[in-house]
Design a protein around this motif. Structure first.
Motif, PDB file in Angstrom:
ATOM      1  N   ILE A  72      -4.803  16.653   0.367  1.00  0.00           N
ATOM      2  CA  ILE A  72      -5.330  16.393   1.704  1.00  0.00           C
ATOM      3  C   ILE A  72      -5.843  17.718   2.283  1.00  0.00           C
ATOM      4  O   ILE A  72      -5.355  18.791   1.929  1.00  0.00           O
ATOM      5  CB  ILE A  72      -4.328  15.683   2.646  1.00  0.00           C
ATOM      6  CG1 ILE A  72      -3.178  16.597   3.031  1.00  0.00           C
ATOM      7  CG2 ILE A  72      -3.830  14.389   2.044  1.00  0.00           C
ATOM      8  CD1 ILE A  72      -2.407  16.058   4.242  1.00  0.00           C
ATOM      9  N   GLY A  73      -6.852  17.603   3.137  1.00  0.00           N
ATOM     10  CA  GLY A  73      -7.406  18.806   3.774  1.00  0.00           C
ATOM     11  C   GLY A  73      -8.513  19.461   2.971  1.00  0.00           C
ATOM     12  O   GLY A  73      -8.842  20.624   3.212  1.00  0.00           O
TER      13      GLY A  73
ATOM     14  N   TRP B 203      -1.148  31.793  -1.227  1.00  0.00           N
ATOM     15  CA  TRP B 203       0.219  31.412  -0.859  1.00  0.00           C
ATOM     16  C   TRP B 203       1.255  31.904  -1.857  1.00  0.00           C
ATOM     17  O   TRP B 203       0.966  31.966  -3.056  1.00  0.00           O
ATOM     18  CB  TRP B 203       0.333  29.882  -0.796  1.00  0.00           C
ATOM     19  CG  TRP B 203      -0.480  29.247   0.267  1.00  0.00           C
ATOM     20  CD1 TRP B 203      -1.738  28.722   0.140  1.00  0.00           C
ATOM     21  CD2 TRP B 203      -0.108  29.063   1.640  1.00  0.00           C
ATOM     22  NE1 TRP B 203      -2.160  28.219   1.350  1.00  0.00           N
ATOM     23  CE2 TRP B 203      -1.185  28.406   2.283  1.00  0.00           C
ATOM     24  CE3 TRP B 203       1.021  29.370   2.380  1.00  0.00           C
ATOM     25  CZ2 TRP B 203      -1.162  28.066   3.627  1.00  0.00           C
ATOM     26  CZ3 TRP B 203       1.046  29.025   3.722  1.00  0.00           C
ATOM     27  CH2 TRP B 203      -0.029  28.382   4.333  1.00  0.00           C
TER      28      TRP B 203
ATOM     29  N   TRP C 119      -2.400  28.578  12.344  1.00  0.00           N
ATOM     30  CA  TRP C 119      -3.794  28.677  12.779  1.00  0.00           C
ATOM     31  C   TRP C 119      -3.976  28.076  14.163  1.00  0.00           C
ATOM     32  O   TRP C 119      -3.318  27.107  14.524  1.00  0.00           O
ATOM     33  CB  TRP C 119      -4.760  28.038  11.781  1.00  0.00           C
ATOM     34  CG  TRP C 119      -4.589  26.583  11.472  1.00  0.00           C
ATOM     35  CD1 TRP C 119      -5.107  25.522  12.151  1.00  0.00           C
ATOM     36  CD2 TRP C 119      -3.894  26.032  10.343  1.00  0.00           C
ATOM     37  NE1 TRP C 119      -4.765  24.348  11.522  1.00  0.00           N
ATOM     38  CE2 TRP C 119      -4.030  24.625  10.406  1.00  0.00           C
ATOM     39  CE3 TRP C 119      -3.176  26.576   9.268  1.00  0.00           C
ATOM     40  CZ2 TRP C 119      -3.468  23.772   9.465  1.00  0.00           C
ATOM     41  CZ3 TRP C 119      -2.612  25.725   8.328  1.00  0.00           C
ATOM     42  CH2 TRP C 119      -2.760  24.347   8.440  1.00  0.00           C
TER      43      TRP C 119
ATOM     44  N   HIS D 125     -10.174  24.913   8.691  1.00  0.00           N
ATOM     45  CA  HIS D 125      -9.526  25.299   7.438  1.00  0.00           C
ATOM     46  C   HIS D 125      -9.917  24.332   6.336  1.00  0.00           C
ATOM     47  O   HIS D 125     -10.416  23.231   6.599  1.00  0.00           O
ATOM     48  CB  HIS D 125      -8.004  25.399   7.599  1.00  0.00           C
ATOM     49  CG  HIS D 125      -7.359  24.158   8.120  1.00  0.00           C
ATOM     50  ND1 HIS D 125      -7.388  23.805   9.461  1.00  0.00           N
ATOM     51  CD2 HIS D 125      -6.665  23.176   7.493  1.00  0.00           C
ATOM     52  CE1 HIS D 125      -6.740  22.663   9.623  1.00  0.00           C
ATOM     53  NE2 HIS D 125      -6.306  22.259   8.456  1.00  0.00           N
TER      54      HIS D 125
ATOM     55  N   ASP E 178      -7.621  20.155  12.787  1.00  0.00           N
ATOM     56  CA  ASP E 178      -6.728  19.005  12.683  1.00  0.00           C
ATOM     57  C   ASP E 178      -6.898  18.040  13.858  1.00  0.00           C
ATOM     58  O   ASP E 178      -6.934  18.454  15.025  1.00  0.00           O
ATOM     59  CB  ASP E 178      -5.262  19.479  12.638  1.00  0.00           C
ATOM     60  CG  ASP E 178      -4.976  20.244  11.352  1.00  0.00           C
ATOM     61  OD1 ASP E 178      -5.515  19.865  10.302  1.00  0.00           O
ATOM     62  OD2 ASP E 178      -4.217  21.231  11.418  1.00  0.00           O
TER      63      ASP E 178
ATOM     64  N   VAL F 194       2.801  18.065   3.335  1.00  0.00           N
ATOM     65  CA  VAL F 194       1.498  18.173   2.656  1.00  0.00           C
ATOM     66  C   VAL F 194       1.825  18.441   1.190  1.00  0.00           C
ATOM     67  O   VAL F 194       2.146  19.563   0.806  1.00  0.00           O
ATOM     68  CB  VAL F 194       0.665  19.317   3.259  1.00  0.00           C
ATOM     69  CG1 VAL F 194      -0.662  19.458   2.530  1.00  0.00           C
ATOM     70  CG2 VAL F 194       0.440  19.092   4.750  1.00  0.00           C
TER      71      VAL F 194
ATOM     72  N   ARG G 264       4.112  20.982   7.370  1.00  0.00           N
ATOM     73  CA  ARG G 264       3.275  21.345   8.531  1.00  0.00           C
ATOM     74  C   ARG G 264       3.894  20.836   9.821  1.00  0.00           C
ATOM     75  O   ARG G 264       4.188  19.650   9.957  1.00  0.00           O
ATOM     76  CB  ARG G 264       1.864  20.761   8.366  1.00  0.00           C
ATOM     77  CG  ARG G 264       0.873  21.387   9.341  1.00  0.00           C
ATOM     78  CD  ARG G 264      -0.518  20.819   9.160  1.00  0.00           C
ATOM     79  NE  ARG G 264      -0.752  19.732  10.093  1.00  0.00           N
ATOM     80  CZ  ARG G 264      -1.805  18.925  10.052  1.00  0.00           C
ATOM     81  NH1 ARG G 264      -2.721  19.071   9.113  1.00  0.00           N
ATOM     82  NH2 ARG G 264      -1.956  17.964  10.946  1.00  0.00           N
TER      83      ARG G 264
ATOM     84  N   MET H 238       3.941  21.744   0.948  1.00  0.00           N
ATOM     85  CA  MET H 238       3.933  22.504   2.192  1.00  0.00           C
ATOM     86  C   MET H 238       4.506  21.612   3.294  1.00  0.00           C
ATOM     87  O   MET H 238       4.358  20.389   3.240  1.00  0.00           O
ATOM     88  CB  MET H 238       2.492  22.873   2.598  1.00  0.00           C
ATOM     89  CG  MET H 238       1.556  23.222   1.466  1.00  0.00           C
ATOM     90  SD  MET H 238       1.929  24.777   0.701  1.00  0.00           S
ATOM     91  CE  MET H 238       1.029  25.880   1.764  1.00  0.00           C
TER      92      MET H 238
ATOM     93  N   ARG I  60       2.311  21.221  -5.556  1.00  0.00           N
ATOM     94  CA  ARG I  60       2.250  22.090  -4.369  1.00  0.00           C
ATOM     95  C   ARG I  60       2.872  21.318  -3.219  1.00  0.00           C
ATOM     96  O   ARG I  60       2.524  20.155  -2.991  1.00  0.00           O
ATOM     97  CB  ARG I  60       0.791  22.422  -4.058  1.00  0.00           C
ATOM     98  CG  ARG I  60       0.539  23.321  -2.827  1.00  0.00           C
ATOM     99  CD  ARG I  60      -0.970  23.536  -2.750  1.00  0.00           C
ATOM    100  NE  ARG I  60      -1.427  24.455  -1.726  1.00  0.00           N
ATOM    101  CZ  ARG I  60      -1.787  24.111  -0.495  1.00  0.00           C
ATOM    102  NH1 ARG I  60      -1.658  22.842  -0.100  1.00  0.00           N
ATOM    103  NH2 ARG I  60      -2.259  25.014   0.341  1.00  0.00           N
TER     104      ARG I  60
ATOM    105  N   HIS J 270     -12.308  21.532   8.346  1.00  0.00           N
ATOM    106  CA  HIS J 270     -11.960  20.724   9.524  1.00  0.00           C
ATOM    107  C   HIS J 270     -10.993  21.458  10.440  1.00  0.00           C
ATOM    108  O   HIS J 270     -10.337  22.422  10.044  1.00  0.00           O
ATOM    109  CB  HIS J 270     -11.307  19.401   9.085  1.00  0.00           C
ATOM    110  CG  HIS J 270      -9.973  19.568   8.424  1.00  0.00           C
ATOM    111  ND1 HIS J 270      -9.817  20.064   7.145  1.00  0.00           N
ATOM    112  CD2 HIS J 270      -8.706  19.332   8.877  1.00  0.00           C
ATOM    113  CE1 HIS J 270      -8.536  20.116   6.843  1.00  0.00           C
ATOM    114  NE2 HIS J 270      -7.834  19.693   7.875  1.00  0.00           N
TER     115      HIS J 270
ATOM    116  N   ALA K  42      -8.407  23.207   2.344  1.00  0.00           N
ATOM    117  CA  ALA K  42      -7.366  23.353   1.314  1.00  0.00           C
ATOM    118  C   ALA K  42      -7.991  23.130  -0.056  1.00  0.00           C
ATOM    119  O   ALA K  42      -8.483  22.037  -0.355  1.00  0.00           O
ATOM    120  CB  ALA K  42      -6.257  22.329   1.564  1.00  0.00           C
TER     121      ALA K  42
ATOM    122  N   LEU L  36       1.954  25.997   8.917  1.00  0.00           N
ATOM    123  CA  LEU L  36       2.097  25.466   7.564  1.00  0.00           C
ATOM    124  C   LEU L  36       2.976  26.413   6.755  1.00  0.00           C
ATOM    125  O   LEU L  36       2.698  27.615   6.664  1.00  0.00           O
ATOM    126  CB  LEU L  36       0.708  25.340   6.924  1.00  0.00           C
ATOM    127  CG  LEU L  36       0.620  24.573   5.608  1.00  0.00           C
ATOM    128  CD1 LEU L  36       0.912  23.076   5.836  1.00  0.00           C
ATOM    129  CD2 LEU L  36      -0.777  24.726   4.983  1.00  0.00           C
TER     130      LEU L  36
END
Ligand code: SIN
Length: 292
Positions: free
Chosen positions: A108-109, A253, A261, A268, A115, A98, A283, A281, A279, A113, A270, A128
């Motif tokens: 994204i995110g 973060w 989660w 969640h 997943d 991510v 997942r 991450m 950034r 929502h 983002a 994550l």
């Protein structure tokens, strides 16, 4: 809000291996006293699982994990999901990278929502891990779907209890070229045909037996047996209800932070508020069961 929102986050009691500190009344707890890169004992794993059931999303700080160690931790909870639509991290099909590059417009995110609810068996949870964070912003928000259900009126809960909703991945696959032009995490080539699946609107959590409101913004298309137009007013009402601040928490973060989660009882979101900064991450997503 007519009634006070019940506080989910109970005072942690009976944890022997971990320190558990709730971060909010609605959901979320920070866990300390554990190094996730090691081969944790079954007792410690059982407490981590218990904390996930108790607080819906759990957070760890200052972890140093390779991709293989992150996958090994995820495998303690079940088999790992290979995302059907996003390109994985090179060499690690089970890891979704991510990432938002400094010059990218979108992340994204960025909608409330759970997943991959377009799958017949959506993930049980996502893990994550923060590898690079912006100097400010880029927080993730979480919402508690048990509370969202419990704070509906008896009449609304009764009406929803027998209903199913159609979930679809059309939102991702039908706009893939447009999405790829502004986002750093890319969609796979050639996945253009949307798929649909049915899930109950009220889902029972297989571990806790509690009920939650199980619809989300990007993937719930309509109610079974109804058109989109007929579904929209009720869907809009319920989606606005879920994101009431009283049902949410927000996580800041740092490099080495990890969030895990429970995808069955949380949403969640983002935040994309760090333009000009990178950034990244990783997942890992754990497969789940068919909702009932
Ligand atoms: C996601 O898995 O939806 C992304 C969450 C985030 O980047 O904070």
């Amino acid at each position: 809000m007519l009634q006070p929102v019940p506080t989910l986050s109970k005072t942690p009691e009976g944890y022997r291996h971990l320190d558990v500190a709730p971060i909010c009344g609605a959901l979320g707890a920070e866990l300390t006293g554990v190094d996730l890169s090691t081969d944790l004992s079954d007792d410690v794993m059982a407490e981590i699982h218990r904390a996930l059931n108790d607080y819906c999303v759990i957070f760890f700080r200052d972890q140093e994990l390779t991709p293989d160690q992150q996958k090994a931790f995820g495998l303690r909870f079940g088999t790992l999901n290979i995302h059907p639509i996003y390109e994985p991290l090179e060499g690690h099909p089970e890891i979704l990278q991510v990432v938002k590059e400094a010059d990218a417009m979108n992340n994204i995110g960025d909608s409330w929502h759970s997943d991959a609810t377009f799958l017949p068996e959506p993930p049980m949870g996502s893990i994550l891990y923060a590898r690079e964070v912006p100097p400010f912003g880029g927080d993730t928000l979480f919402a508690n779907l048990y509370l969202a259900y419990e704070m509906l009126t008896d009449g609304m809960r009764r009406m929803l209890s027998g209903m199913n909703a159609v979930h679809s991945d059309a939102f991702l696959v039908q706009a893939s070229a447009e999405r790829n032009s502004t986002r750093s995490t890319k969609l796979k080539d050639g996945v253009h045909e949307a798929k649909e699946t049915l899930h109950p609107v009220i889902r029972t959590h297989p571990d806790t037996g509690r009920k939650c409101l199980y619809i989300n913004e990007p993937f719930t298309d309509r109610f079974e047996g109804m058109s989109r137009e007929e579904s929209k007013p009720l869907l809009d009402y319920l989606l606005a209800h879920i994101k009431k601040p009283e049902f949410t928490c927000r996580f800041r973060w740092q490099v080495g932070s990890m969030a895990f989660w429970d995808n069955r009882c949380t949403h969640h979101y983002a935040l994309n508020d760090y333009h000009g900064h990178r950034r990244e991450m990783h997942r890992v997503t754990v497969n789940g069961d068919r909702p009932y």
